[in-house]
Design a protein around this motif. Structure first.
Motif, mmCIF file in Angstrom:
data_model
loop_
_atom_site.group_PDB
_atom_site.id
_atom_site.type_symbol
_atom_site.label_atom_id
_atom_site.label_comp_id
_atom_site.label_asym_id
_atom_site.label_seq_id
_atom_site.Cartn_x
_atom_site.Cartn_y
_atom_site.Cartn_z
ATOM 1 N N VAL A 1 3.108 12.086 2.422
ATOM 2 C CA VAL A 1 1.775 11.488 2.418
ATOM 3 C C VAL A 1 1.009 12.019 1.211
ATOM 4 O O VAL A 1 0.506 13.143 1.222
ATOM 5 C CB VAL A 1 1.009 11.812 3.712
ATOM 6 C CG1 VAL A 1 -0.329 11.064 3.738
ATOM 7 C CG2 VAL A 1 1.836 11.451 4.946
ATOM 8 N N ASP B 37 -4.372 12.352 12.100
ATOM 9 C CA ASP B 37 -4.946 12.612 10.785
ATOM 10 C C ASP B 37 -5.478 14.029 10.658
ATOM 11 O O ASP B 37 -5.745 14.499 9.548
ATOM 12 C CB ASP B 37 -6.077 11.607 10.517
ATOM 13 C CG ASP B 37 -6.602 11.698 9.090
ATOM 14 O OD1 ASP B 37 -5.794 11.635 8.149
ATOM 15 O OD2 ASP B 37 -7.832 11.848 8.919
ATOM 16 N N HIS C 190 -3.932 16.783 8.222
ATOM 17 C CA HIS C 190 -4.242 16.543 6.812
ATOM 18 C C HIS C 190 -5.648 17.034 6.481
ATOM 19 O O HIS C 190 -5.882 17.639 5.427
ATOM 20 C CB HIS C 190 -4.104 15.056 6.502
ATOM 21 C CG HIS C 190 -2.762 14.492 6.839
ATOM 22 N ND1 HIS C 190 -1.626 14.786 6.118
ATOM 23 C CD2 HIS C 190 -2.373 13.665 7.849
ATOM 24 C CE1 HIS C 190 -0.585 14.151 6.657
ATOM 25 N NE2 HIS C 190 -1.017 13.469 7.698
ATOM 26 N N GLN D 32 -1.930 12.887 -1.321
ATOM 27 C CA GLN D 32 -3.339 13.179 -1.074
ATOM 28 C C GLN D 32 -4.212 13.005 -2.309
ATOM 29 O O GLN D 32 -5.406 13.238 -2.264
ATOM 30 C CB GLN D 32 -3.474 14.626 -0.570
ATOM 31 C CG GLN D 32 -2.684 14.925 0.679
ATOM 32 C CD GLN D 32 -3.158 14.130 1.867
ATOM 33 O OE1 GLN D 32 -4.321 14.223 2.265
ATOM 34 N NE2 GLN D 32 -2.263 13.331 2.451
ATOM 35 N N LEU E 284 0.857 -1.184 0.000
ATOM 36 C CA LEU E 284 0.000 0.000 0.000
ATOM 37 C C LEU E 284 0.890 1.229 0.000
ATOM 38 O O LEU E 284 1.466 1.578 1.028
ATOM 39 C CB LEU E 284 -0.919 -0.001 1.230
ATOM 40 C CG LEU E 284 -1.872 -1.192 1.360
ATOM 41 C CD1 LEU E 284 -2.597 -1.135 2.700
ATOM 42 C CD2 LEU E 284 -2.861 -1.209 0.206
ATOM 43 N N TRP E 285 0.989 1.889 -1.128
ATOM 44 C CA TRP E 285 1.878 3.041 -1.264
ATOM 45 C C TRP E 285 1.176 4.308 -0.775
ATOM 46 O O TRP E 285 1.055 5.298 -1.492
ATOM 47 C CB TRP E 285 2.326 3.184 -2.718
ATOM 48 C CG TRP E 285 3.266 2.108 -3.155
ATOM 49 C CD1 TRP E 285 3.348 0.841 -2.667
ATOM 50 C CD2 TRP E 285 4.278 2.210 -4.155
ATOM 51 N NE1 TRP E 285 4.333 0.137 -3.303
ATOM 52 C CE2 TRP E 285 4.919 0.952 -4.232
ATOM 53 C CE3 TRP E 285 4.689 3.229 -5.005
ATOM 54 C CZ2 TRP E 285 5.963 0.708 -5.116
ATOM 55 C CZ3 TRP E 285 5.722 2.985 -5.881
ATOM 56 C CH2 TRP E 285 6.356 1.737 -5.939
ATOM 57 N N GLY E 286 0.746 4.279 0.483
ATOM 58 C CA GLY E 286 0.049 5.426 1.031
ATOM 59 C C GLY E 286 0.952 6.421 1.709
ATOM 60 O O GLY E 286 0.489 7.475 2.162
ATOM 61 N N GLY E 287 2.217 6.116 1.835
ATOM 62 C CA GLY E 287 3.149 7.029 2.465
ATOM 63 C C GLY E 287 4.568 6.598 2.176
ATOM 64 O O GLY E 287 4.831 5.435 1.850
#
Length: 458
Positions: A280, A331, A334, A282, A268-271
């Motif tokens: 991070v 969170d 963000h 968006q 999962l390339w979320g960060g």
């Protein structure tokens, strides 16, 4: 209070209530508006909660140590690919490079040797180095991301040695004072909130013991206010707007730090991680850059925003809380950044005519073909640019700068093929008839690689 500010305040109050946080301090910095702050709750001691209340920021400290390390690189004191043992006398792991330590890809174990989180006694500088041989290399260098407070502690020690002072002294002199971060300190001071562990099954909030992280301080020691941290996050995202002369760090160096070196999860390339910075994404070519932090009784998050329609210059948000369990707060920066852009976007600057392209370049403007694809070359903001004819509107163009001694040769300074050369070929009348970009041929009409011209049919 404006409607947009009221919306942000409600977001903060909702997190404080739902996550059961004794104290929350939030701030939003942007170059085109006054600083926005919001505090909710109680400090847990006899001081009043207000925007000047200090909280432990934990691992947000690492971003400061990373900037100090890059300052040393820019000043010629080290190279990122130097083994740390070249500059710091260590009994083990001296072959690990500065770059890998910054990006958490060195494979070094997470903490110093011993049960630091049981004893809450961090090693001093001598002990940190003396026990380094007992610390494990848990992964091969460069294999993957593995977070390490120990690695960042070594970089802090390195910075102090190269500058001839302690990490704290160098930090104050070279970052905090120049950027006006007056409420960011190594010690909590008299205006600090108390950190708590909030019981999962009752309303009890139990104070956590105070800790001093000693030689591991460069990884997690600092205290600060939300206002200072929002400003710091804005600097990480857009340094030119806050440090126009590059006194703290050149914008190009921050750009280098923001480039992703590794992802934190291969599925999962979320960060990801750059050089000391968490990245991070968006969506929509928007990136938040900064760091989270956690220490006993405290959580912190500070992020700056880059890209996207409506994002103003130098935009950053920070949320600091006096609970070690209120992960919902991490969170919130963000969401504050996104809500501020959605409901109070930056003003749209009107377009104004500018000077024409130089006479020698006017003939090359327009459409060209390379590798079977169409590109548009143009002149904007005093520079030659190129973008794919089918590129999405938000994708940045390639930008070229002429070589001073070769008027028909340009260096790509940003965007596609950055670093590569663009060479112009002219006919006897001085008209540009071909270009070579990163050695690929560009022509006015679509051609195969063996120069079959579809327009001419031959």
């Amino acid at each position: 209070m404006t409607q947009a500010a009221d919306r942000l305040a409600r977001m903060v109050r909702r997190v404080q209530a739902k996550a059961r946080v004794p104290a929350v301090s939030a701030a939003l910095y942007r170059a085109d508006r006054p600083l926005w702050t919001c505090t909710v709750g109680w400090t847990g001691n006899d001081t009043a909660l207000d925007p000047q209340t200090r909280f432990r920021i934990g691992s947000v400290t690492k971003t400061f140590t990373a900037v100090l390390t890059m300052q040393c690189r820019d000043d010629g004191l080290l190279d990122l690919d130097d083994p740390i043992g070249r500059h710091l006398a260590v009994p083990a792991h001296g072959e690990l490079t500065v770059r890998r330590l910054l990006s958490h890809t060195a494979g070094l174990q997470r903490e110093p040797y011993g049960d630091v989180w049981d004893t809450l006694r961090a090693p001093d500088a001598e002990q940190l180095l003396a026990e380094l041989a007992r610390a494990e290399r848990v992964l091969p260098p460069g294999r993957r991301y593995h977070y390490s407070n120990l690695g960042m502690a070594l970089l802090g020690r390195l910075v102090g040695q190269l500058r001839g002072g302690t990490w704290a002294e160098v930090l104050t002199e070279r970052v905090l004072i120049p950027l006006g971060l007056t409420t960011t300190t190594v010690a909590p001071g008299p205006r600090a909130a108390t950190g708590f562990l909030v019981d999962a099954y009752s309303d009890e909030a139990h104070p956590e013991p105070p800790t001093d992280f000693g030689a591991v301080g460069p990884a997690a020691q600092l205290w600060s206010t939300a206002g200072d941290m929002a400003r710091w996050a804005a600097f990480l995202a857009d340094p030119a707007a806050l440090d126009a002369t590059g006194a703290v760090l050149a914008p190009a160096t921050l750009e280098e730090m923001r480039w992703p070196v590794t992802v934190t999860d291969e599925a999962l390339w979320g960060g990801g991680f750059g050089l000391g910075l968490i990245l991070v994404p968006q969506g929509g070519r928007v990136m938040h850059v900064g760091h989270d932090g956690a220490m006993p009784g405290f959580l912190a998050a500070a992020y700056g925003r880059r890209g996207g329609e409506g994002t103003p210059p130098a935009m950053g948000a920070a949320v600091l809380v006096s609970s070690g369990t209120a992960t919902e707060a991490l969170d919130l920066p963000h969401r504050l950044l996104a809500a501020a852009v959605e409901h109070d976007p930056a003003e749209i600057e009107p377009w104004r005519p500018g000077p024409p392209a130089p006479e020698s370049l006017r003939g090359l403007l327009g459409r060209w073909w390379g590798e079977g694809y169409e590109y548009v070359f143009s002149w904007h903001d005093g520079a030659l640019r190129a973008r794919g004819a089918d590129d999405a509107s938000g994708r940045p163009p390639a930008v070229f700068a002429p070589l001073p001694d070769q008027p028909d040769v340009f260096r790509t300074v940003s965007g596609r093929e950055v670093g590569e050369l663009l060479r112009l070929t002219r006919d006897d009348d001085g008209v540009v008839v071909r270009m070579h970009w990163a050695t690929y041929r560009f022509t006015r009409h679509q051609e195969t690689f063996d120069r079959y011209d579809f327009r001419a049919g031959a």
